[in-house]
Design an enzyme around this catalytic site. Structure first.
Site, PDB file in Angstrom:
ATOM      1  N   ARG A   1      44.723  83.965  35.406  1.00 22.25           N
ATOM      2  CA  ARG A   1      45.122  82.554  35.454  1.00 22.25           C
ATOM      3  C   ARG A   1      46.128  82.246  34.349  1.00 22.25           C
ATOM      4  NH1 ARG A   1      39.758  79.139  35.539  1.00 22.25           N
ATOM      5  NH2 ARG A   1      41.211  77.399  35.594  1.00 22.25           N
TER       6      ARG A   1
ATOM      7  N   ASN B   1      41.969  69.362  33.700  1.00 21.75           N
ATOM      8  CA  ASN B   1      42.784  70.579  33.734  1.00 21.75           C
ATOM      9  C   ASN B   1      42.768  71.303  32.400  1.00 21.75           C
ATOM     10  OD1 ASN B   1      43.283  69.680  36.280  1.00 21.75           O
ATOM     11  ND2 ASN B   1      45.350  68.939  35.840  1.00 21.75           N
ATOM     12  N   VAL B   2      42.795  72.611  32.474  1.00 16.22           N
ATOM     13  CA  VAL B   2      42.777  73.456  31.269  1.00 16.22           C
ATOM     14  C   VAL B   2      44.144  74.095  31.040  1.00 16.22           C
ATOM     15  CG1 VAL B   2      40.300  73.922  31.515  1.00 16.22           C
ATOM     16  CG2 VAL B   2      41.972  75.476  32.603  1.00 16.22           C
ATOM     17  N   ASP B   3      45.168  73.678  31.819  1.00 18.87           N
ATOM     18  CA  ASP B   3      46.468  74.369  31.798  1.00 18.87           C
ATOM     19  C   ASP B   3      47.421  73.881  30.703  1.00 18.87           C
ATOM     20  OD1 ASP B   3      47.279  72.542  34.857  1.00 18.87           O
ATOM     21  OD2 ASP B   3      47.525  71.914  32.764  1.00 18.87           O
TER      22      ASP B   3
ATOM     23  N   HIS C   1      37.467  69.562  29.979  1.00 23.32           N
ATOM     24  CA  HIS C   1      36.947  70.899  30.323  1.00 23.32           C
ATOM     25  C   HIS C   1      37.597  72.009  29.506  1.00 23.32           C
ATOM     26  CE1 HIS C   1      35.699  69.078  34.464  1.00 23.32           C
ATOM     27  NE2 HIS C   1      34.906  68.712  33.488  1.00 23.32           N
TER      28      HIS C   1
ATOM     29  N   CYS D   1      29.284  83.360  17.499  1.00 25.71           N
ATOM     30  CA  CYS D   1      29.362  82.563  16.268  1.00 25.71           C
ATOM     31  C   CYS D   1      30.337  81.391  16.394  1.00 25.71           C
ATOM     32  CB  CYS D   1      29.768  83.455  15.094  1.00 25.71           C
ATOM     33  SG  CYS D   1      31.492  83.973  15.146  1.00 25.71           S
TER      34      CYS D   1
ATOM     35  N   THR E   1      42.459  64.668  42.045  1.00 24.11           N
ATOM     36  CA  THR E   1      41.125  65.244  41.882  1.00 24.11           C
ATOM     37  C   THR E   1      40.264  64.983  43.116  1.00 24.11           C
ATOM     38  OG1 THR E   1      39.132  65.376  40.529  1.00 24.11           O
ATOM     39  CG2 THR E   1      40.236  63.209  40.641  1.00 24.11           C
ATOM     40  N   SER E   2      39.438  65.956  43.467  1.00 25.85           N
ATOM     41  CA  SER E   2      38.556  65.823  44.642  1.00 25.85           C
ATOM     42  C   SER E   2      37.282  65.078  44.249  1.00 25.85           C
ATOM     43  CB  SER E   2      38.197  67.214  45.159  1.00 25.85           C
ATOM     44  OG  SER E   2      37.535  67.949  44.118  1.00 25.85           O
TER      45      SER E   2
ATOM     46  N   ASN F   1      46.285  60.886  46.002  1.00 22.90           N
ATOM     47  CA  ASN F   1      45.833  62.181  46.513  1.00 22.90           C
ATOM     48  C   ASN F   1      46.269  62.309  47.979  1.00 22.90           C
ATOM     49  OD1 ASN F   1      44.304  64.371  47.528  1.00 22.90           O
ATOM     50  ND2 ASN F   1      42.702  63.994  46.017  1.00 22.90           N
TER      51      ASN F   1
HETATM   52  C1  BV8 Z   1      27.051  70.021  33.047  1.00 22.90           C
HETATM   53  C2  BV8 Z   1      36.817  74.484  33.402  1.00 22.90           C
HETATM   54  C3  BV8 Z   1      24.959  69.905  32.007  1.00 22.90           C
HETATM   55  C4  BV8 Z   1      36.652  75.934  33.692  1.00 22.90           C
HETATM   56  C5  BV8 Z   1      35.534  73.228  35.071  1.00 22.90           C
HETATM   57  C6  BV8 Z   1      25.540  65.692  39.181  1.00 22.90           C
HETATM   58  C7  BV8 Z   1      25.509  65.895  40.533  1.00 22.90           C
HETATM   59  C8  BV8 Z   1      25.750  67.209  41.044  1.00 22.90           C
HETATM   60  C9  BV8 Z   1      26.032  68.289  40.208  1.00 22.90           C
HETATM   61  C10 BV8 Z   1      26.061  68.068  38.869  1.00 22.90           C
HETATM   62  C11 BV8 Z   1      25.796  66.792  38.363  1.00 22.90           C
HETATM   63  N1  BV8 Z   1      25.912  66.865  37.033  1.00 22.90           N
HETATM   64  C12 BV8 Z   1      26.214  68.151  36.672  1.00 22.90           C
HETATM   65  C13 BV8 Z   1      26.299  68.905  37.790  1.00 22.90           C
HETATM   66  C14 BV8 Z   1      26.634  70.305  37.827  1.00 22.90           C
HETATM   67  C15 BV8 Z   1      28.149  70.595  37.748  1.00 22.90           C
HETATM   68  C16 BV8 Z   1      28.850  69.969  38.926  1.00 22.90           C
HETATM   69  O1  BV8 Z   1      29.427  68.900  38.849  1.00 22.90           O
HETATM   70  N2  BV8 Z   1      28.830  70.710  40.046  1.00 22.90           N
HETATM   71  C17 BV8 Z   1      29.552  70.217  41.240  1.00 22.90           C
HETATM   72  C18 BV8 Z   1      30.407  71.334  41.777  1.00 22.90           C
HETATM   73  C19 BV8 Z   1      28.586  69.713  42.254  1.00 22.90           C
HETATM   74  N3  BV8 Z   1      28.714  70.064  36.495  1.00 22.90           N
HETATM   75  C20 BV8 Z   1      28.623  70.886  35.400  1.00 22.90           C
HETATM   76  O2  BV8 Z   1      28.118  71.984  35.411  1.00 22.90           O
HETATM   77  C21 BV8 Z   1      29.194  70.321  34.112  1.00 22.90           C
HETATM   78  N4  BV8 Z   1      28.272  70.565  33.044  1.00 22.90           N
HETATM   79  O3  BV8 Z   1      26.687  69.240  33.887  1.00 22.90           O
HETATM   80  O4  BV8 Z   1      26.282  70.441  32.015  1.00 22.90           O
HETATM   81  C22 BV8 Z   1      24.577  69.886  30.621  1.00 22.90           C
HETATM   82  C23 BV8 Z   1      24.528  68.662  30.008  1.00 22.90           C
HETATM   83  C24 BV8 Z   1      24.080  68.632  28.689  1.00 22.90           C
HETATM   84  C25 BV8 Z   1      23.730  69.840  28.027  1.00 22.90           C
HETATM   85  C26 BV8 Z   1      23.868  71.072  28.692  1.00 22.90           C
HETATM   86  C27 BV8 Z   1      24.317  71.102  30.014  1.00 22.90           C
HETATM   87  C28 BV8 Z   1      30.495  71.082  33.707  1.00 22.90           C
HETATM   88  C29 BV8 Z   1      31.559  70.878  34.708  1.00 22.90           C
HETATM   89  C30 BV8 Z   1      32.878  71.522  34.210  1.00 22.90           C
HETATM   90  C31 BV8 Z   1      33.081  72.903  34.786  1.00 22.90           C
HETATM   91  N5  BV8 Z   1      34.399  73.429  34.405  1.00 22.90           N
HETATM   92  N6  BV8 Z   1      36.730  73.715  34.643  1.00 22.90           N
HETATM   93  C32 BV8 Z   1      37.849  76.549  34.393  1.00 22.90           C
HETATM   94  O5  BV8 Z   1      38.807  75.810  34.690  1.00 22.90           O
HETATM   95  O6  BV8 Z   1      37.811  77.764  34.587  1.00 22.90           O
HETATM   96  S1  BV8 Z   1      35.456  72.269  36.515  1.00 22.90           S
HETATM   97  C33 BV8 Z   1      36.939  72.622  37.353  1.00 22.90           C
HETATM   98  O7  BV8 Z   1      36.675  72.325  38.714  1.00 22.90           O
HETATM   99  C34 BV8 Z   1      38.108  71.743  36.994  1.00 22.90           C
HETATM  100  O8  BV8 Z   1      38.196  71.487  35.618  1.00 22.90           O
HETATM  101  C35 BV8 Z   1      37.815  70.479  37.791  1.00 22.90           C
HETATM  102  O9  BV8 Z   1      36.922  69.651  37.108  1.00 22.90           O
HETATM  103  C36 BV8 Z   1      37.108  71.026  39.014  1.00 22.90           C
HETATM  104  C37 BV8 Z   1      38.048  71.104  40.176  1.00 22.90           C
HETATM  105  O10 BV8 Z   1      38.178  69.797  40.645  1.00 22.90           O
HETATM  106  P1  BV8 Z   1      39.656  69.172  40.794  1.00 22.90           P
HETATM  107  O11 BV8 Z   1      40.390  69.281  39.522  1.00 22.90           O
HETATM  108  O12 BV8 Z   1      39.480  67.855  41.407  1.00 22.90           O
HETATM  109  O13 BV8 Z   1      40.387  70.204  41.787  1.00 22.90           O
HETATM  110  P2  BV8 Z   1      40.071  70.481  43.332  1.00 22.90           P
HETATM  111  O14 BV8 Z   1      40.758  71.755  43.631  1.00 22.90           O
HETATM  112  O15 BV8 Z   1      38.633  70.343  43.645  1.00 22.90           O
HETATM  113  O16 BV8 Z   1      40.813  69.278  44.088  1.00 22.90           O
HETATM  114  C38 BV8 Z   1      42.211  69.155  43.951  1.00 22.90           C
HETATM  115  C39 BV8 Z   1      42.535  67.815  44.566  1.00 22.90           C
HETATM  116  O17 BV8 Z   1      43.941  67.605  44.393  1.00 22.90           O
HETATM  117  C40 BV8 Z   1      42.242  67.754  46.063  1.00 22.90           C
HETATM  118  O18 BV8 Z   1      41.580  66.531  46.353  1.00 22.90           O
HETATM  119  C41 BV8 Z   1      43.636  67.789  46.714  1.00 22.90           C
HETATM  120  O19 BV8 Z   1      43.692  67.008  47.900  1.00 22.90           O
HETATM  121  C42 BV8 Z   1      44.481  67.151  45.617  1.00 22.90           C
HETATM  122  N7  BV8 Z   1      45.903  67.564  45.618  1.00 22.90           N
HETATM  123  C43 BV8 Z   1      46.430  68.731  46.043  1.00 22.90           C
HETATM  124  N8  BV8 Z   1      47.802  68.709  45.838  1.00 22.90           N
HETATM  125  C44 BV8 Z   1      48.089  67.508  45.244  1.00 22.90           C
HETATM  126  C45 BV8 Z   1      46.870  66.782  45.088  1.00 22.90           C
HETATM  127  N9  BV8 Z   1      46.815  65.548  44.531  1.00 22.90           N
HETATM  128  C46 BV8 Z   1      47.994  65.002  44.103  1.00 22.90           C
HETATM  129  N10 BV8 Z   1      49.195  65.656  44.204  1.00 22.90           N
HETATM  130  C47 BV8 Z   1      49.280  66.890  44.768  1.00 22.90           C
HETATM  131  N11 BV8 Z   1      50.472  67.488  44.864  1.00 22.90           N
HETATM  132 ZN    ZN Z   2      31.670  85.824  16.306  1.00 20.08          ZN
END
Ligand code: BV8
Ligand code: ZN
Length: 246
Positions: A72, A109-111, A126, A137, A195-196, A220
């Protein structure tokens, strides 16, 4: 009154704007969205991003997860901000200068492309793919990891070095989450761009803003049809921001 004019007036008259961006805002810069990855587009499509972007994934198979992030980074390294990133940065700068509007930028976004476009401040919910730290550590790993196939070893404790992004199941950085919550809570216009709205707690920010009386605008091409959205502009962020000439 045509919806776009209504939205322009909203943008014009808002006092406190909170912008939340997702992978879609970087799509026009040539970076595939998570959704694209999940729909089998791209090299790593046989992997579930949620598996790769998780502590269990890294502990079970650090090599594969590390190589996914190296891939990535390789994809991202020559990518440039697009008109959406640039418009948001200009909007922030203008609001700083004339002071009659506060514009907060929260990204999933992380980019790092918002920063590259000149946006400041940027609240990274994120993490950032260009930063690394030790799993054991937490020491920040300063050295470049460009081209490193193997997971680097921490120079302090010998632990494994990992990308400084928030993995599924991990808590968001406290400072960043506090900034995001207060920006959403106190805004009168909330923009959800590219964002979705499926990943929490970020996906809950629009509802928080709405609960405080803010108007919610979604940009979107593929409407999320979320009930909290007041205005939906079904277009690509770069094109919409250009059209709005923000
Ligand atoms: C946590 C970094 C607990 C890494 C990422 C409540 C309900 C259900 C589930 C949960 C909940 N609470 C927590 C959860 C669990 C989980 C979660 O949400 N799961 C989901 C899948 C159901 N959340 C977590 O695990 C979070 N942590 O809850 O910890 C905790 C609390 C206290 C103490 C300890 C623990 C952590 C979530 C973060 C994970 N890391 N990224 C990496 O990048 O490698 S998330 C990653 O995916 C992104 O950062 C982003 O957030 C997500 C992707 O979503 P989008 O950015 O929206 O992208 P996507 O592809 O889905 O959609 C793109 C959109 O763009 C589309 O709609 C498309 O139509 C549109 N598009 C396309 N082209 C265009 C456009 N729009 C405009 N212009 C264009 N040209
Ligand atoms: Zn270390």
């Amino acid at each position: 009154m045509e919806i776009e004019q209504e939205v322009l007036d909203l943008i014009e008259n808002a006092k406190r704007v909170c912008i939340l961006t997702g992978a879609g805002v970087s799509a026009e810069s040539g970076i595939a969205t998570f959704r694209d990855a999940q729909e089998g587009k791209g090299l790593w499509s046989q992997y579930d991003p949620q598996q790769l972007a998780s502590i269990d994934g890294f502990l079970n198979d650090p090599q594969t997860v590390w190589q996914w992030y190296q891939w990535r980074r390789d994809v991202n390294k020559d990518k440039e901000p697009n008109p959406a990133h640039l418009a948001i940065a200009r909007w922030q700068q203008r609001s700083h200068q004339d002071g009659n509007q506060l514009v907060s930028l929260i990204t999933q976004n992380v980019d790092g492309l918002h920063q590259k476009a000149g946006s400041s401040p940027v609240t990274e919910l994120h993490g950032n793919i260009w930063h690394n730290h030790c799993l054991q550590c937490n020491q920040i790993h300063q050295a470049s990891v460009e081209g490193l196939e193997a997971v680097p070893e921490c120079t302090y404790c010998g632990g494994q070095v990992r990308p400084s992004v928030v993995w599924f199941g991990e808590a968001l950085p406290e400072q960043a989450w506090r900034e995001a919550e207060s920006a959403a809570y106190s805004c009168d216009l909330f923009l959800s761009v590219g964002t979705s709205s499926q990943v929490y707690p970020a996906a809950g920010l629009a509802a928080l803003a709405k609960s405080q009386g803010a108007k919610v605008l979604e940009i979107n091409p593929d409407p999320t049809n979320s009930s909290v959205v007041d205005y939906q502009i079904a277009g690509k962020a770069g094109e919409v921001f250009k059209r709005f000439n923000i």
